[in-house]
Write an enzyme that holds these catalytic residues in place. Structure first.
Site, PDB file in Angstrom:
ATOM      1  N   GLN A 186       0.801  -1.219   0.000  1.00  0.00           N
ATOM      2  CA  GLN A 186       0.000   0.000   0.000  1.00  0.00           C
ATOM      3  C   GLN A 186       0.836   1.272   0.000  1.00  0.00           C
ATOM      4  OE1 GLN A 186      -2.425   1.463   3.506  1.00  0.00           O
ATOM      5  NE2 GLN A 186      -4.091   0.745   2.193  1.00  0.00           N
ATOM      6  N   GLU A 246      12.535  29.659 -19.387  1.00  0.00           N
ATOM      7  CA  GLU A 246      11.269  30.268 -19.824  1.00  0.00           C
ATOM      8  C   GLU A 246      10.602  31.037 -18.683  1.00  0.00           C
ATOM      9  OE1 GLU A 246      10.823  30.424 -22.804  1.00  0.00           O
ATOM     10  OE2 GLU A 246      11.295  28.578 -23.857  1.00  0.00           O
TER      11      GLU A 246
END
Length: 380
Positions: free
Chosen positions: A280, A364
């Protein structure tokens, strides 16, 4: 596990299928060696150009594909999922064509665009300087009019394809009036006085050459100026909105690639008598990675659809770049964790993915600048 895509047409689906075929046959077999040897993959860009993938968002009459940004960005993502440096290169090449497409005269467009979009010419984008990265209005590179020519002097830092490109889109100062004194020029490689400094020694994207371009009395005809004097910064900033979407798509592609590797490993690796994917704690980690990838994709596609509809999208482009690159940093780091010690070795590509996406939070416009852009837009 290829990304699930809801594409707007059968033609768009065919384009993505074509891209995946080229990626599997031409890119994946080459990427590891090119990254190890820092070899610039010029022939790969020619292959992409011949397939029509370099000019997808540009008009068909100029040699482009006439596709929406929604479709183009998903093609970029597919490329980047295998080879980030090529994905970045495609985005930068498209950015280098932006000024020509939006501010060039018909004569300039017919002269340059078909060869650029076909991949016969490779473009680069020269905006940043060593002291003027996030503040391009502080640039010092000058272009002085001398009769029918301009003479350019200065240096442009962090140029992707620096020394490899055939055409450089250059922002240079034509007057001392701050941001209103910057103009835009096309400078061909091989012009006397234009040279590339030694390539930067980077953390990642080894096959993408990054260098400072040096301009020493570089003379170009006045007809190489795009738009009017003083329009250069507005051309640059308008192009950056689209460029940020390109980087968001690249980051999402790398994150998808990292998720794919981590999931495949988790299904094969066993611990305590069963595959580790059945534990899990690890399943939750993979679930968070998948959520991050799909939310990044949804964010850049929303911005692209606004752009395609002709609506303002600057804030959404900044959000997409911020979300996609931060998510990719987290996903690639978690991919290394899923693989454990193996993830820290070069036997698997996840360590490379983690190194590659770090710069996507920087170029950018840094993600701090994106927050500034978003905040200012909200405050208006």
């Amino acid at each position: 596990m290829p990304a699930e895509r809801l594409l707007p047409s059968d033609d768009a689906a065919d384009l993505v299928d074509l891209t995946r075929t080229i990626v599997d046959k031409e890119l994946r077999p080459r990427v590891d060696e090119a990254e190890r040897s820092a070899t610039f993959p010029r022939e790969v860009f020619r292959t992409l150009g011949r397939a029509g993938l370099l000019g997808l968002p540009y008009p068909e009459e100029l040699g482009g594909g006439g596709q929406s940004y929604e479709v183009y960005l998903q093609v970029v993502e597919e490329i980047a999922s295998a080879w980030a440096a090529v994905g970045v290169g495609v985005s930068v090449h498209a950015l280098s064509c932006f000024g020509l497409s939006h501010a060039g005269t018909p004569e300039q467009q017919q002269r340059w665009m078909p060869d650029l979009l076909a991949g016969d010419l490779l473009g680069a984008y020269c905006l940043s300087e060593a002291h003027a990265g996030s503040d391009p209005a502080a640039m010092r590179t000058t272009a002085v009019r001398d009769g029918d020519e301009y003479v350019i002097n200065g240096a442009k830092a962090w140029t992707t394809h620096g020394g490899e490109a055939d055409v450089y889109k250059v922002m240079a100062r034509t007057s001392d009036t701050g941001g209103r004194g910057i103009s835009c020029f096309l400078v061909p490689a091989g012009t006397p006085g234009l040279t590339a400094d030694n390539p930067e020694q980077k953390m990642g994207l080894m096959s993408s050459t990054t260098a400072t371009m040096l301009f020493e009395d570089v003379r170009i005809p006045a007809d190489r100026r795009l738009g009017e004097e003083g329009q250069g910064l507005s051309i640059a900033l308008a192009g950056l909105d689209a460029g940020r979407l390109g980087i968001a798509a690249v980051a999402t592609g790398v994150a998808q690639g990292a998720l794919d590797v981590a999931l495949a490993y988790a299904k094969e690796r066993e611990a305590f008598g069963r595959p580790i994917v059945d534990h899990q704690g690890l399943t939750f980690l993979l679930a968070d990675m998948a959520a991050a990838v799909e939310s990044a994709r949804a964010t850049y596609l929303h911005a692209a659809r606004l752009k395609d509809a002709g609506r303002p999208y600057a804030r959404q482009a900044s959000i997409a770049k911020l979300v996609a690159t931060d998510n990719a940093m987290r996903v690639t780091t978690d991919a290394v964790q899923v693989l454990g010690g193996a993830g820290y070795t070069k036997d698997f590509p996840v360590e490379r993915y983690m190194r590659e996406v770090k710069v996507m939070q920087i170029f950018e416009g840094t993600n701090q600048i994106q927050r500034l852009v978003i905040g200012r837009d909200l405050a208006r």
